[in-house]
Scaffold this motif. Structure first.
Motif: not given
Length: 169
Positions: A53-57
């Motif tokens: 559930g951690y935002p990533l790019v």
């Protein structure tokens, strides 16, 4: 609140992170192949989410694509490079709150204590043992390491060990 932008460590001139927890590509000109020049406009990057559930790019430099979590990029840009053995911790344990004031470098143990303090640790929020006995003041034993144990189960465990030793003899 004004949004402040800082370069991503290791990707200066390519990407920036903001004080609101966003990531953007920098306005730049680059060579795609010999003799071919391309222009890339600055734009906010909408990445994905990790399984946790951690935002990533995904960041690209020199035709190499790398996946990075947003909270680590922001923590590096605002609080310096990651010290050896530390992780990026969310103070309020909200995985999508990636503002610099909510992030800090800490140990895995400190991160776990944050989860307990914020009531998000799965074991700390349990109200019953695995056999269904309620954790009350009278029925809870604290082990030397701080873990909880049900006194009813603890007493039954001792009795069954005694019976098993008697059967073996």
């Amino acid at each position: 609140m004004n949004e402040e932008w800082r370069p991503v460590l290791g990707y200066e001139g390519y990407y920036e992170v903001s004080s609101l927890g966003r990531v953007r590509g920098v306005d730049r000109t680059y060579e795609t192949r010999p003799g071919v020049i391309a222009h890339k406009k600055a734009a906010i990057i909408n990445g994905g989410m990790t399984v946790d559930g951690y935002p990533l790019v995904w960041l690209t430099r020199n035709n190499k694509r790398v996946q990075k979590t947003v909270h680590v990029l922001i923590c590096e840009s605002w609080h310096g490079p990651r010290p050896v053995g530390l992780v990026a911790c969310h103070i309020d344990d909200v995985k999508t709150n990636n503002t610099p004031s909510n992030l800090r470098w800490g140990t895995i143990s400190e991160n776990t204590y944050d989860k307990v303090r914020n009531g998000l640790h799965p074991m700390a929020s349990r109200t019953h043992c695995k056999w269904g006995h309620e954790y009350t003041i009278e029925n809870t034993y604290r082990r030397p390491n701080g873990a909880r144990q049900c006194r009813t189960c603890r007493a039954n465990q001792g009795t069954s060990k005694y019976k098993n030793r008697k059967k073996a003899a």
